[in-house]
Scaffold this active site. Sequence first.
Site, short mmCIF file in Angstrom:
data_model
loop_
_atom_site.label_atom_id
_atom_site.label_comp_id
_atom_site.label_asym_id
_atom_site.label_seq_id
_atom_site.Cartn_x
_atom_site.Cartn_y
_atom_site.Cartn_z
N GLY A 1 -4.10 44.52 -21.89
CA GLY A 1 -5.26 44.00 -21.16
C GLY A 1 -5.70 44.97 -20.07
O GLY A 1 -6.90 45.19 -19.87
N TYR A 2 -4.75 45.53 -19.36
CA TYR A 2 -5.05 46.47 -18.29
C TYR A 2 -5.73 47.71 -18.86
O TYR A 2 -6.74 48.19 -18.33
CB TYR A 2 -3.77 46.85 -17.55
CG TYR A 2 -3.97 47.74 -16.35
CD1 TYR A 2 -4.35 47.20 -15.13
CD2 TYR A 2 -3.79 49.11 -16.43
CE1 TYR A 2 -4.54 48.00 -14.01
CE2 TYR A 2 -3.98 49.93 -15.32
CZ TYR A 2 -4.35 49.37 -14.12
OH TYR A 2 -4.55 50.17 -13.01
N ALA A 3 -5.19 48.24 -19.97
CA ALA A 3 -5.77 49.42 -20.59
C ALA A 3 -7.20 49.14 -21.05
O ALA A 3 -8.11 49.97 -20.86
CB ALA A 3 -4.91 49.88 -21.76
N SER B 1 -9.28 46.90 -19.86
CA SER B 1 -10.16 46.71 -18.70
C SER B 1 -10.49 48.03 -18.03
O SER B 1 -11.62 48.25 -17.58
CB SER B 1 -9.52 45.75 -17.70
OG SER B 1 -8.38 46.32 -17.07
#
Length: 284
Positions: free
Chosen positions: A188-190, A192
Amino acid sequence: MLLESISPAHDFSRGAQNTYITQKKNKAMSVLNTFSLEGKVALVTGCKRGIGMGMAVALAEAGADIIGVSASLEKTGSNVEKAVTALGRKFSAYTCDFSNRESLYAFIKEVKADHPVIDILINNAGTILRAPAVEHPDEMWDKVIEVNQNAQFILTREIGKEMVARGSGKVVFTASLLTFQGGITVPGYAASKGAIGQMTMAFANEWASKGVNVNAIAPGYIDTDNTEALRNDPVRSEQILARIPSGRWGKPKDFAGPAVFLCSEASAYMQGAVMLVDGGWMGR
């Protein structure tokens, strides 16, 4: 010395030499003046600590008054407030849960009413949740995307539209090494942060001709709360340090210069750029 660089072929009088030196000094000062943020108002999200606090204090040092917002920022007496006011600048504190749309829109309404002119927006608020992709629940994905991507778009649109109307403004996103890489256990972080890189260019494409600069800073591995798990893992920490040419984890103070640069007239011709501040990681 400066006078030694003047060719003997030039027959400068003492007065002419003094004029030449003064002009050189004034030219140097004019360059430094382009980094000044005197009279500017900057909104910095995620400013309570770490990189956000480092950037907020740096902008205050350059002359800006600061509007700070974080999920749990104290109304008064925060460390960032103390640092900013010690520099003789104003500090206004707000709280906002960036994972909640209602909270976000309420904050936007309040801050725009309190501060009709916001010259600078630093989109630094973010979160990271770790779990292998096969175990990564919807709840983790949704929260990270909402905070790191959706809220950033909405806030930039709503604050940025006033900049476009005025014909001036600076927007700086906090990107990441994972704007360029996939990472491990942080899908998810990647996703975003990849989106942040694209949003930076998308906004810049539309707003550059309107007098608004939109750029991003991509931190490398920095000594903050977000990297605590990595720093506490002896194996992973050693692997990371081995790849960083600078041989150390970054510090929030490493973002002072880049932040002031991108928020000032010194970067007037920069648009849609993602500036790496990574100790050389991406060049390895």
